[in-house]
Design a protein around this motif. Sequence first.
Motif, PDB file in Angstrom:
ATOM      1  N   TYR A  92     -12.222   1.796   8.409  1.00  0.00           N
ATOM      2  CA  TYR A  92     -13.611   1.847   8.862  1.00  0.00           C
ATOM      3  C   TYR A  92     -14.458   2.566   7.821  1.00  0.00           C
ATOM      4  O   TYR A  92     -15.674   2.414   7.779  1.00  0.00           O
ATOM      5  N   GLU A  93     -13.771   3.383   7.038  1.00  0.00           N
ATOM      6  CA  GLU A  93     -14.439   3.956   5.866  1.00  0.00           C
ATOM      7  C   GLU A  93     -13.605   3.612   4.643  1.00  0.00           C
ATOM      8  O   GLU A  93     -12.388   3.469   4.741  1.00  0.00           O
ATOM      9  N   LEU A 126      -5.357  -1.164   8.952  1.00  0.00           N
ATOM     10  CA  LEU A 126      -6.704  -1.566   9.347  1.00  0.00           C
ATOM     11  C   LEU A 126      -7.459  -0.426  10.011  1.00  0.00           C
ATOM     12  O   LEU A 126      -8.663  -0.258   9.808  1.00  0.00           O
ATOM     13  N   SER A 127      -6.735   0.365  10.787  1.00  0.00           N
ATOM     14  CA  SER A 127      -7.391   1.446  11.521  1.00  0.00           C
ATOM     15  C   SER A 127      -8.046   2.459  10.589  1.00  0.00           C
ATOM     16  O   SER A 127      -8.989   3.157  10.979  1.00  0.00           O
ATOM     17  N   GLN A 128      -7.549   2.531   9.371  1.00  0.00           N
ATOM     18  CA  GLN A 128      -8.060   3.537   8.443  1.00  0.00           C
ATOM     19  C   GLN A 128      -9.194   3.021   7.565  1.00  0.00           C
ATOM     20  O   GLN A 128      -9.719   3.756   6.736  1.00  0.00           O
ATOM     21  N   PHE A 167      -9.439  -6.219  14.311  1.00  0.00           N
ATOM     22  CA  PHE A 167      -8.832  -4.942  14.655  1.00  0.00           C
ATOM     23  C   PHE A 167      -9.004  -4.627  16.141  1.00  0.00           C
ATOM     24  O   PHE A 167      -8.062  -4.187  16.810  1.00  0.00           O
ATOM     25  N   GLN A 183     -11.321   3.207   1.579  1.00  0.00           N
ATOM     26  CA  GLN A 183     -10.142   3.901   1.064  1.00  0.00           C
ATOM     27  C   GLN A 183      -9.556   3.053  -0.049  1.00  0.00           C
ATOM     28  O   GLN A 183      -9.663   1.834  -0.015  1.00  0.00           O
TER      29      GLN A 183
END
Lengths: 120, 120
Positions: free
Chosen positions: A29-30, A25-27, A91, A32
């Motif tokens: 925000y943009e 989840l942390s990754q 998150f 992927q």
Amino acid sequence: MSNANEHLDKILLELRRGTISIGVLSQLYEPQYGYSLVTMLSEKGIHVEPGTLYPLLRRFEKQGLLVSKWDTNEARPRKYYLLSETGKEVFDLLVVEWRSIVASLNHLIENKGDDVDGDG
Amino acid sequence: MSNANEHLDKILLELRRGTISIGVLSQLYEPQYGYSLVTMLSEKGIHVEPGTLYPLLRRFEKQGLLVSKWDTNEARPRKYYLLSETGKEVFDLLVVEWRSIVASLNHLIENKGDDVDGDG
DNA sequence: TATAATAGTGTGCAGCATACAATATAATTA
DNA sequence: TAATTATATTGTATGCTGCACACTATTATA
């Protein structure tokens, strides 16, 4: 026998499991796509199997934490995932709880078994 | 719907799971019995169900991480568990890995999605 | 009898790991 | 050109592990 590492691995497996969600989840925000997440997280010390990640992404989307869209403009079609508003809320809360867990655990680890209580 | 908390709870459940083992082991440098562990850990922020703890203790004993002995001198018989030498080794290694996981996760959380790379 | 302390068990469900399948592109070789 | 291999990319099916929950059992105490 006496192979402490076998048991270690099992416990570590369990320990890492829970951290995958927060890492993924942390990754997001943009945007992927799955494959990039696998390699990216791996570089950053979180090893995730594709067979783990893809179902995870789909589950999160189903739960409304992620949204996805296919990009067919590039050479190979890629499915990009991104945090939804709900996902961001989740998150944020997750991070709060995570820090709390880490604090509790660290406290336990540091006074391992030392039965310190102020009320004597 | 939009109940972010439901999904949160599920992920948190998973997140806490892995931490139970390390929390329990950390308390067994001195002998403890199941019931005392439940209450003690609960006070320290790690909630463990009895139905989770007892099987866990037995599993760990079976794996050689813990040793146990009954104390029948007291009012009610209590089964005391204690870290074995192997258990201590495992716990130490576990802590090392735990710190590594925490470091990786914290790193991811702090630069959440910000694609920072020095080579830019 | 009721409640608390203490230990234990059985079932269900969630979810990761492993292995596998499928497609598309690029690079290699004949 | 055709066949082969490697890589990128997504996806699925099965099995195993293990927690949560609900339950049982025993003893002590009021």
